[in-house]
Motif scaffolding. Structure first.
Motif, PDB file in Angstrom:
ATOM      1  N   TRP A  55       0.919  -1.282  -0.080  1.00 24.84           N
ATOM      2  CA  TRP A  55      -0.097  -0.034   0.072  1.00 24.84           C
ATOM      3  C   TRP A  55       0.959   1.325   0.165  1.00 24.84           C
ATOM      4  CZ3 TRP A  55      -5.092  -0.354  -0.290  1.00 24.84           C
ATOM      5  CH2 TRP A  55      -5.803  -1.795  -0.011  1.00 24.84           C
ATOM      6  N   ILE A  56       0.257   2.233  -0.781  1.00 22.05           N
ATOM      7  CA  ILE A  56       1.266   3.464  -0.659  1.00 22.05           C
ATOM      8  C   ILE A  56       0.082   4.486  -0.246  1.00 22.05           C
ATOM      9  CG2 ILE A  56       2.274   5.326  -2.096  1.00 22.05           C
ATOM     10  CD1 ILE A  56       3.279   2.935  -3.809  1.00 22.05           C
ATOM     11  N   LEU A  57       0.364   5.375   0.290  1.00 28.01           N
ATOM     12  CA  LEU A  57      -0.595   6.422   0.834  1.00 28.01           C
ATOM     13  C   LEU A  57       0.031   8.005   0.864  1.00 28.01           C
ATOM     14  CD1 LEU A  57      -1.562   3.673   2.642  1.00 28.01           C
ATOM     15  CD2 LEU A  57      -3.082   5.575   3.695  1.00 28.01           C
ATOM     16  N   VAL A  58      -0.467   8.635   0.021  1.00 26.04           N
ATOM     17  CA  VAL A  58       0.152  10.113   0.034  1.00 26.04           C
ATOM     18  C   VAL A  58      -0.856  11.175   0.523  1.00 26.04           C
ATOM     19  CG1 VAL A  58       1.254  11.964  -1.522  1.00 26.04           C
ATOM     20  CG2 VAL A  58       1.705   9.222  -1.838  1.00 26.04           C
ATOM     21  N   SER A  59      -0.434  11.999   1.381  1.00 26.98           N
ATOM     22  CA  SER A  59      -1.225  13.047   1.752  1.00 26.98           C
ATOM     23  C   SER A  59      -0.961  14.255   0.892  1.00 26.98           C
ATOM     24  CB  SER A  59      -0.938  13.326   3.165  1.00 26.98           C
ATOM     25  OG  SER A  59      -1.550  14.285   3.734  1.00 26.98           O
ATOM     26  N   TYR A  60      -1.765  15.028   0.534  1.00 22.38           N
ATOM     27  CA  TYR A  60      -1.532  16.174  -0.246  1.00 22.38           C
ATOM     28  C   TYR A  60      -2.812  17.302  -0.039  1.00 22.38           C
ATOM     29  CZ  TYR A  60       0.243  18.549  -4.404  1.00 22.38           C
ATOM     30  OH  TYR A  60       0.502  19.410  -5.484  1.00 22.38           O
ATOM     31  N   SER A  61      -2.462  18.466  -0.316  1.00 22.69           N
ATOM     32  CA  SER A  61      -3.424  19.639   0.228  1.00 22.69           C
ATOM     33  C   SER A  61      -3.209  20.761  -0.944  1.00 22.69           C
ATOM     34  CB  SER A  61      -2.964  20.406   1.477  1.00 22.69           C
ATOM     35  OG  SER A  61      -1.840  21.041   1.518  1.00 22.69           O
ATOM     36  N   THR A  62      -4.001  21.639  -0.609  1.00 23.25           N
ATOM     37  CA  THR A  62      -4.013  23.001  -1.576  1.00 23.25           C
ATOM     38  C   THR A  62      -2.745  23.714  -1.479  1.00 23.25           C
ATOM     39  OG1 THR A  62      -5.138  24.011  -0.037  1.00 23.25           O
ATOM     40  CG2 THR A  62      -6.386  23.277  -1.522  1.00 23.25           C
ATOM     41  N   GLU A  63      -2.062  23.396  -0.600  1.00 22.69           N
ATOM     42  CA  GLU A  63      -0.520  24.069  -0.275  1.00 22.69           C
ATOM     43  C   GLU A  63       0.439  23.316  -1.078  1.00 22.69           C
ATOM     44  OE1 GLU A  63      -0.678  26.732   1.253  1.00 22.69           O
ATOM     45  OE2 GLU A  63      -2.779  26.602   1.755  1.00 22.69           O
ATOM     46  N   GLY A  64       0.141  22.240  -1.771  1.00 18.13           N
ATOM     47  CA  GLY A  64       1.297  21.426  -2.338  1.00 18.13           C
ATOM     48  C   GLY A  64       1.673  22.153  -3.643  1.00 18.13           C
ATOM     49  N   ILE A  65       2.927  21.850  -4.081  1.00 12.22           N
ATOM     50  CA  ILE A  65       3.704  22.360  -5.237  1.00 12.22           C
ATOM     51  C   ILE A  65       3.441  21.686  -6.539  1.00 12.22           C
ATOM     52  CG2 ILE A  65       5.899  22.877  -6.053  1.00 12.22           C
ATOM     53  CD1 ILE A  65       6.624  23.737  -3.248  1.00 12.22           C
ATOM     54  N   MET A  66       3.429  20.425  -6.323  1.00 13.94           N
ATOM     55  CA  MET A  66       3.229  19.448  -7.742  1.00 13.94           C
ATOM     56  C   MET A  66       2.147  19.285  -8.167  1.00 13.94           C
ATOM     57  SD  MET A  66       4.533  15.324  -7.770  1.00 13.94           S
ATOM     58  CE  MET A  66       4.694  14.508  -9.339  1.00 13.94           C
ATOM     59  N   PRO A  67       1.686  19.462  -9.541  1.00 14.01           N
ATOM     60  CA  PRO A  67       0.340  19.677 -10.007  1.00 14.01           C
ATOM     61  C   PRO A  67      -0.107  18.087  -9.541  1.00 14.01           C
ATOM     62  CG  PRO A  67       2.069  20.257 -11.675  1.00 14.01           C
ATOM     63  CD  PRO A  67       2.731  19.807 -10.436  1.00 14.01           C
ATOM     64  N   VAL A  68      -1.381  18.217  -9.328  1.00 15.13           N
ATOM     65  CA  VAL A  68      -2.131  17.468  -8.773  1.00 15.13           C
ATOM     66  C   VAL A  68      -2.515  16.186  -9.599  1.00 15.13           C
ATOM     67  CG1 VAL A  68      -4.595  16.376  -8.011  1.00 15.13           C
ATOM     68  CG2 VAL A  68      -3.548  18.677  -7.110  1.00 15.13           C
ATOM     69  N   ASP A  69      -2.536  16.594 -11.134  1.00 20.69           N
ATOM     70  CA  ASP A  69      -2.696  15.463 -12.004  1.00 20.69           C
ATOM     71  C   ASP A  69      -1.582  14.524 -12.203  1.00 20.69           C
ATOM     72  OD1 ASP A  69      -4.241  17.739 -12.802  1.00 20.69           O
ATOM     73  OD2 ASP A  69      -4.951  16.823 -14.500  1.00 20.69           O
ATOM     74  N   ASP A  70      -0.425  15.269 -11.970  1.00 17.66           N
ATOM     75  CA  ASP A  70       1.031  14.714 -12.109  1.00 17.66           C
ATOM     76  C   ASP A  70       0.907  13.676 -11.024  1.00 17.66           C
ATOM     77  OD1 ASP A  70       1.432  16.163 -14.532  1.00 17.66           O
ATOM     78  OD2 ASP A  70       2.920  17.371 -13.477  1.00 17.66           O
ATOM     79  N   LEU A  71       0.751  13.965 -10.012  1.00 16.96           N
ATOM     80  CA  LEU A  71       0.968  13.058  -8.716  1.00 16.96           C
ATOM     81  C   LEU A  71       0.126  12.072  -8.886  1.00 16.96           C
ATOM     82  CD1 LEU A  71       2.112  12.544  -5.715  1.00 16.96           C
ATOM     83  CD2 LEU A  71      -0.004  14.074  -5.035  1.00 16.96           C
ATOM     84  N   LEU A  72      -1.196  12.165  -9.316  1.00 18.36           N
ATOM     85  CA  LEU A  72      -2.035  11.040  -9.557  1.00 18.36           C
ATOM     86  C   LEU A  72      -1.825  10.118 -10.478  1.00 18.36           C
ATOM     87  CD1 LEU A  72      -5.455  12.944  -8.564  1.00 18.36           C
ATOM     88  CD2 LEU A  72      -3.811  11.437  -7.003  1.00 18.36           C
ATOM     89  N   SER A  73      -1.180  10.628 -11.535  1.00 17.60           N
ATOM     90  CA  SER A  73      -0.691   9.828 -12.728  1.00 17.60           C
ATOM     91  C   SER A  73       0.194   8.844 -12.486  1.00 17.60           C
ATOM     92  CB  SER A  73      -0.507  10.577 -13.909  1.00 17.60           C
ATOM     93  OG  SER A  73      -1.564  11.560 -14.534  1.00 17.60           O
ATOM     94  N   ILE A  74       1.399   9.279 -11.566  1.00 20.11           N
ATOM     95  CA  ILE A  74       2.454   8.662 -11.004  1.00 20.11           C
ATOM     96  C   ILE A  74       1.992   7.472 -10.265  1.00 20.11           C
ATOM     97  CG2 ILE A  74       4.442   8.733  -9.738  1.00 20.11           C
ATOM     98  CD1 ILE A  74       4.945  11.587 -11.137  1.00 20.11           C
ATOM     99  N   LEU A  75       1.141   7.886  -9.240  1.00 26.63           N
ATOM    100  CA  LEU A  75       0.430   6.943  -8.409  1.00 26.63           C
ATOM    101  C   LEU A  75      -0.168   5.811  -8.799  1.00 26.63           C
ATOM    102  CD1 LEU A  75      -0.590   9.210  -5.426  1.00 26.63           C
ATOM    103  CD2 LEU A  75       1.550   7.542  -5.473  1.00 26.63           C
ATOM    104  N   GLY A  76      -0.867   6.075 -10.048  1.00 23.04           N
ATOM    105  CA  GLY A  76      -1.936   5.333 -10.745  1.00 23.04           C
ATOM    106  C   GLY A  76      -1.398   4.242 -11.510  1.00 23.04           C
ATOM    107  N   GLU A  77       0.071   4.451 -11.822  1.00 27.38           N
ATOM    108  CA  GLU A  77       0.766   3.574 -12.468  1.00 27.38           C
ATOM    109  C   GLU A  77       1.170   2.453 -11.487  1.00 27.38           C
ATOM    110  OE1 GLU A  77       4.122   5.678 -13.922  1.00 27.38           O
ATOM    111  OE2 GLU A  77       3.075   6.898 -15.468  1.00 27.38           O
TER     112      GLU A  77
END
Length: 92
Positions: A10-32
């Protein structure tokens, strides 16, 4: 990258509106890595002082959850992004 080198069920990543990385990019990487889902929560923004109001009243956070033992679904990244967009975290 780091996500691809993790050896975990399992991988869990917490993210917020304060984050720097684009959400789409983060979710794409995790989705792989496996089956992806997100849990979204809006919070009242913490203020250091009542004399210094923040322009944003709330902050939105989410936890991306990846089951690396399950197969990736073709629509899972788009579904996760839609969930986050509907919460108001990112604007299209």
């Amino acid at each position: 990258g780091l996500i691809n080198r993790l050896r975990a069920n399992w991988i869990l990543v917490s993210y917020s509106t304060e984050g720097i990385m684009p959400v789409d990019d983060l979710l794409s990487i995790l989705g792989e890595r496996g089956e992806l889902s997100v849990v979204v929560k809006n919070y009242k923004r913490y203020r250091v002082s009542s004399q210094r109001p923040s322009p944003k009243q709330h902050t939105t956070e989410f936890v991306a959850i990846v089951n690396t033992q399950a197969e990736t679904r073709p629509s899972q990244v788009a579904d996760a992004v839609s969930t986050v967009v509907e919460s108001g975290l990112i604007v299209r």
